[in-house]
Design an enzyme around this catalytic site. Structure first.
Site, PDB file in Angstrom:
ATOM      1  N   THR A  64     -67.850  89.260  56.421  1.00 15.72           N
ATOM      2  CA  THR A  64     -68.207  88.032  55.997  1.00 15.72           C
ATOM      3  C   THR A  64     -66.909  87.155  55.688  1.00 15.72           C
ATOM      4  OG1 THR A  64     -69.473  86.941  54.069  1.00 15.72           O
ATOM      5  CG2 THR A  64     -68.029  88.687  53.357  1.00 15.72           C
ATOM      6  N   ASP A  94     -75.889  95.951  50.003  1.00 14.08           N
ATOM      7  CA  ASP A  94     -77.070  96.432  49.787  1.00 14.08           C
ATOM      8  C   ASP A  94     -76.999  97.989  48.964  1.00 14.08           C
ATOM      9  OD1 ASP A  94     -78.064  94.303  50.966  1.00 14.08           O
ATOM     10  OD2 ASP A  94     -77.910  95.157  52.850  1.00 14.08           O
ATOM     11  N   HIS A 154     -79.376  90.495  45.408  1.00 17.45           N
ATOM     12  CA  HIS A 154     -79.622  91.628  44.646  1.00 17.45           C
ATOM     13  C   HIS A 154     -81.038  91.676  44.337  1.00 17.45           C
ATOM     14  CE1 HIS A 154     -75.336  92.146  44.203  1.00 17.45           C
ATOM     15  NE2 HIS A 154     -75.258  91.133  43.521  1.00 17.45           N
TER      16      HIS A 154
HETATM   17  P1  GDP Z   1     -77.319  95.077  46.208  1.00 20.02           P
HETATM   18  O1  GDP Z   1     -77.192  93.866  47.181  1.00 20.02           O
HETATM   19  O2  GDP Z   1     -75.976  96.077  46.397  1.00 20.02           O
HETATM   20  O3  GDP Z   1     -77.857  94.925  44.919  1.00 20.02           O
HETATM   21  O4  GDP Z   1     -78.570  95.903  46.888  1.00 20.02           O
HETATM   22  P2  GDP Z   1     -80.169  95.386  47.271  1.00 20.02           P
HETATM   23  O5  GDP Z   1     -80.509  95.120  46.045  1.00 20.02           O
HETATM   24  O6  GDP Z   1     -79.996  94.604  48.468  1.00 20.02           O
HETATM   25  O7  GDP Z   1     -80.657  97.120  47.803  1.00 20.02           O
HETATM   26  C1  GDP Z   1     -80.849  97.894  47.075  1.00 20.02           C
HETATM   27  C2  GDP Z   1     -82.204  98.345  47.002  1.00 20.02           C
HETATM   28  O8  GDP Z   1     -82.288  99.612  46.630  1.00 20.02           O
HETATM   29  C3  GDP Z   1     -83.189  97.282  46.206  1.00 20.02           C
HETATM   30  O9  GDP Z   1     -84.297  97.481  46.869  1.00 20.02           O
HETATM   31  C4  GDP Z   1     -83.302  98.149  45.067  1.00 20.02           C
HETATM   32  O10 GDP Z   1     -84.313  98.002  44.310  1.00 20.02           O
HETATM   33  C5  GDP Z   1     -83.417  99.524  45.415  1.00 20.02           C
HETATM   34  N1  GDP Z   1     -82.515 100.649  44.642  1.00 20.02           N
HETATM   35  C6  GDP Z   1     -81.563 100.393  43.786  1.00 20.02           C
HETATM   36  N2  GDP Z   1     -81.250 101.907  43.224  1.00 20.02           N
HETATM   37  C7  GDP Z   1     -82.268 102.603  43.816  1.00 20.02           C
HETATM   38  C8  GDP Z   1     -82.452 104.015  43.502  1.00 20.02           C
HETATM   39  O11 GDP Z   1     -81.893 104.636  42.867  1.00 20.02           O
HETATM   40  N3  GDP Z   1     -83.674 104.497  43.975  1.00 20.02           N
HETATM   41  C9  GDP Z   1     -84.470 103.649  44.960  1.00 20.02           C
HETATM   42  N4  GDP Z   1     -85.553 104.159  45.456  1.00 20.02           N
HETATM   43  N5  GDP Z   1     -84.288 102.414  45.220  1.00 20.02           N
HETATM   44  C10 GDP Z   1     -83.193 101.826  44.537  1.00 20.02           C
END
Ligand code: GDP
Length: 426
Positions: free
Chosen positions: A237, A12, A40
């Site tokens: 995992t 995440d 993601h």
């Molecule tokens: P992943 O599995 O590593 O892709 O991560 P996730 O998608 O589960 O979690 C990342 C969260 O942070 C998601 O809700 C994204 O939309 C959000 N996100 C990613 N980059 C940024 C950022 O720079 N700022 C903010 N506020 N949210 C972000």
């Protein structure tokens, strides 16, 4: 040229966003490990998507997306995800599903649930999507490959052998009904039709793409801490979350990976259970506030909806996480989230049995680690969407540079918001 985008931490970290950003200039995006047990979040011109099994390049018509042999392939979930994104206006993506990938079977999902039930309070907080039983069967050599679907005699035999063992477990260990072999066989034939148009020789395709000098992105799921060998075993995992595994699970030649981009968040989050070590955790009111403000909609699992545990940036874990990935650069996400804080802590050491260290320990010692914090001043303003590094407030730049020094890897991308264009590239 092969680039890997992987997580430095517990997952995440915002890998989806960074992959989506870098995919624009790539020819191929590959998922090489894990299954539909994590997600993601990608926000682009088509909308907001939680991808679980599809590679993040599916929004670009010029990209070939590959589900490599290292993935736990749940065909029903893949078919649903494809139908969902196309229902939201995304054109039919170019997708190759490796004929060597193995099938995540309905009995894996059941077994995962039964095992959690059996363990009761001692469970690891599995997402119950069948991942651990899937990989156990793969290494026990009772798994079924995608190619087996196209050889009916072999499929029947493989299924029979798998169920011989599975049904003993189901009936005698878990006291549950056995699986019906014929019904499952018929179900597999139906699932076969759903993926048949995508099945192909991913191994040959990727090696040719490397030889032809194409830009290939390996897209990791979860992060270093969840790797079964180098992570916080056994709260890990069951597939390797490291860029190095891309050489097997995609696969690409080891010498072809030139760039390993380790994604890390400006604070910590972990979707794991409360029994997991999470040294820099912030609890109580302050934790609730960070969780509420985190990510784009608060820190809640993209697949499970579970509230994530949150904490300060853990430089000890992240330096180790970047090291085991072989990071050539880091991408720091969610910097914008911290704009409300007067002061920001960074975990720069662990105290274990009265001794301070900055070396990430093995699990038994990690369980006893207490955080040692360094406090930095906040910047107290909204930096969301800033795209010039020099336009960030001085304290925000200072924070980035402090983390960079602590993790020992250059931070080239600083993400200032969830959308594709909200980044400063240094
Ligand atoms: P992943 O599995 O590593 O892709 O991560 P996730 O998608 O589960 O979690 C990342 C969260 O942070 C998601 O809700 C994204 O939309 C959000 N996100 C990613 N980059 C940024 C950022 O720079 N700022 C903010 N506020 N949210 C972000």
């Amino acid at each position: 040229m092969v680039k890997a985008i992987v997580g430095a931490n517990w997952g995440d970290e915002g890998k989806g966003k960074i992959t989506d950003l870098l995919a624009a200039s790539s020819d191929v995006v590959v998922r090489f490990q894990g299954g539909a047990n994590a997600g993601h979040t990608i926000i682009n011109d088509y909308g907001r998507f939680a991808l679980h099994i599809l590679p993040s390049g599916i929004f670009y018509p010029h990209i070939t997306n590959v589900i490599g042999n290292g993935v736990a392939l749940d065909i029903a979930k893949l078919a649903k995800e494809l139908a969902d994104i196309m229902g939201q206006g995304v054109p039919q993506p170019n997708l190759i599903v490796s004929e060597r990938a193995q099938l995540l079977m309905p009995y894996h999902v059941l077994q995962d649930g039964y095992e959690e039930e059996r363990l009761g309070g001692k469970a690891f907080g599995s997402t119950k999507s069948g991942i651990a039983p899937f990989y156990s069967d793969k290494y026990a050599k009772t798994g079924i490959q995608v190619c087996d679907l196209f050889d009916e005699n072999r499929l029947r035999e493989r299924l029979h052998r798998a169920l011989e063992v599975k049904n003993v477990l189901f009936e005698h260990l878990y006291h549950k009904p056995p699986m019906d072999e014929e019904a499952l066989y018929q179900q597999l034939l139906t699932l076969r039709e759903q993926i048949a148009p995508f099945v192909g020789d991913a191994v040959g395709f990727l090696h040719s793409a490397v030889t032809a000098g194409k830009t290939i992105l390996l897209e990791g799921q979860l992060g270093s801490m969840k790797d079964p060998d180098l992570g916080i075993f056994p709260m890990t995992t069951s597939s390797h979350t490291l860029a190095g595994y891309g050489c097997v699970g995609a696969p690409v030649p080891p010498t072809a990976i030139e760039d390993v981009i380790c994604v890390t968040k400006a604070y910590s989050s972990s979707v794991g259970s409360h029994t997991e070590p999470f040294v820099s955790e912030v609890t109580g009111e302050a934790g609730d506030e960070l969780r509420r403000r985190g990510g784009d909609r608060g820190e809640f699992g993209a697949t499970t909806g579970r509230p994530r545990r949150v904490g300060w940036f853990d430089a000890v874990a992240t330096r180790y996480g970047c090291m085991v990935q072989g990071a050539t650069q880091a991408a720091l996400t969610c910097l914008d989230v911290l704009g409300y804080l007067d002061e920001i802590k960074v975990c720069t050491g662990y105290e274990i049995d009265g001794v301070e260290t900055d070396v990430f320990p093995t699990t038994p010692r990690l369980m006893r680690a207490k955080p040692v914090f360094t406090t930095l001043p906040g910047w107290k303003c909204d930096i969301r969407g800033i795209t010039e590094y020099s336009a960030l407030p001085e304290n925000a730049r200072h924070y980035v540079e402090f983390l960079e020094e602590k993790i020992g890897v250059p931070i080239h991308i600083v993400s200032t918001g969830p959308s594709r264009h909200e980044n400063c590239v240094r």
